[in-house]
Enzyme design. Sequence first.
Site, short mmCIF file in Angstrom:
data_model
loop_
_atom_site.label_atom_id
_atom_site.label_comp_id
_atom_site.label_asym_id
_atom_site.label_seq_id
_atom_site.Cartn_x
_atom_site.Cartn_y
_atom_site.Cartn_z
N GLN A 87 0.35 -0.75 -0.04
CA GLN A 87 -0.33 0.43 -0.30
C GLN A 87 1.02 1.21 -0.22
OE1 GLN A 87 -3.31 -0.99 0.25
NE2 GLN A 87 -2.66 -3.03 -0.02
N TYR A 155 0.60 11.38 -10.80
CA TYR A 155 0.26 10.05 -9.68
C TYR A 155 -0.60 9.09 -10.60
CZ TYR A 155 -2.32 7.82 -6.37
OH TYR A 155 -3.10 6.75 -5.58
N ASN A 184 -12.04 5.92 -4.56
CA ASN A 184 -12.51 6.78 -3.55
C ASN A 184 -12.33 5.91 -1.99
OD1 ASN A 184 -13.39 7.96 -6.47
ND2 ASN A 184 -12.48 10.47 -5.00
N ARG A 283 -9.56 21.29 -9.88
CA ARG A 283 -8.27 20.67 -9.19
C ARG A 283 -8.02 20.04 -10.72
NH1 ARG A 283 -7.96 17.78 -4.60
NH2 ARG A 283 -8.08 15.94 -5.61
N ASP A 286 -8.03 15.81 -12.38
CA ASP A 286 -9.39 15.84 -11.79
C ASP A 286 -9.72 15.05 -12.85
OD1 ASP A 286 -8.83 15.06 -8.97
OD2 ASP A 286 -10.34 16.19 -8.49
#
Length: 330
Positions: A87, A155, A184, A283, A286
């Site tokens: 993780q 990312y 999410n 943002r 996104d």
Amino acid sequence: MGYQNISFPEKTKFLVTGSAGFIGSNLVEAIINLGYQVRGLDNLSTGKKENVDLFLHHPNYEFVEGDIRDLDTCMKACDGIDFVLHQAAWGSVPRSIELPLLYEEINLKGTLNMLEAARQNGVKKFVYASSSSVYGDEPTLPKQEGREGKVLSPYALTKKSDEEYARLYTSLYDLDTYGLRYFNVFGKRQDPDGAYAAVIPKFIKQLLNDKQPVINGDGKQSRDFTYIENVIEANLKACKANSEAAGKVFNIAYGGREFLIDIYYHLTQALGKDIQPIFGPERRGDIKHSNADISKAKELLGYDPEWSFEKGIEAAIDWYKADLKALKVV
């Protein structure tokens, strides 16, 4: 349903990287409660020491403070391990746009180090966190594995690259890898602080402190919000999966779709607050809408999530209310 009835051989040992973080600490807790041994690895760059201290008294828990960017650390952490639940990563799309080199070091090189360490130590299965961000600008809903667009952030690129490396480690080196594309995730111990905090705990904390939360954009963006218990189930079921499923990636979500503005007003009602939000700029990087097709995970992993958004948000609100000290509610 769930993971409480999943069983492994008595002496099974897990390694959870990023064990001081939100998802990692919940995995550690679940494994300990199931009666198995777990070693945590974290450099505490984004994880919290208090998440480590929660379990240090337990005889089945061992914590290693170390960095996945160091191969020797990864090798030692994987020694004697049956299953790796990887993780450790730096999250946040906006922060990755500001710090692309750091994201490459941690999320890509760090994961490659862990894959290599797992291979050399004969780990049985390597389960790792990917992200729904890999779908990029592909607009079709629901999101389906194998139908990805152009990634929109460093990312997302690191996560997409991690998936390719994991696939190669399965095909070239016979290491069973399973990629979990989280959608999410929210739940207990998720950090509400910082500029890049996840939206649900951030909203809860600000509302409990009678502050006006900022919604980036018009609030009409949608997400497949996924309660932490579903993610724990997916990780443990991947450890039990048939090797024919190895080298693949799976959407891990509930399969629903919630609009941000609806969530906001749901929280104000649940918390008894009459506070209007501030609408800020969208943002960069996104994805506007996100909703998962989870049929592949159901078929190949036996994934059967029992925590709906409604059930999960109720549990999350209860946890944050009980942890008012951490939220600094005055």
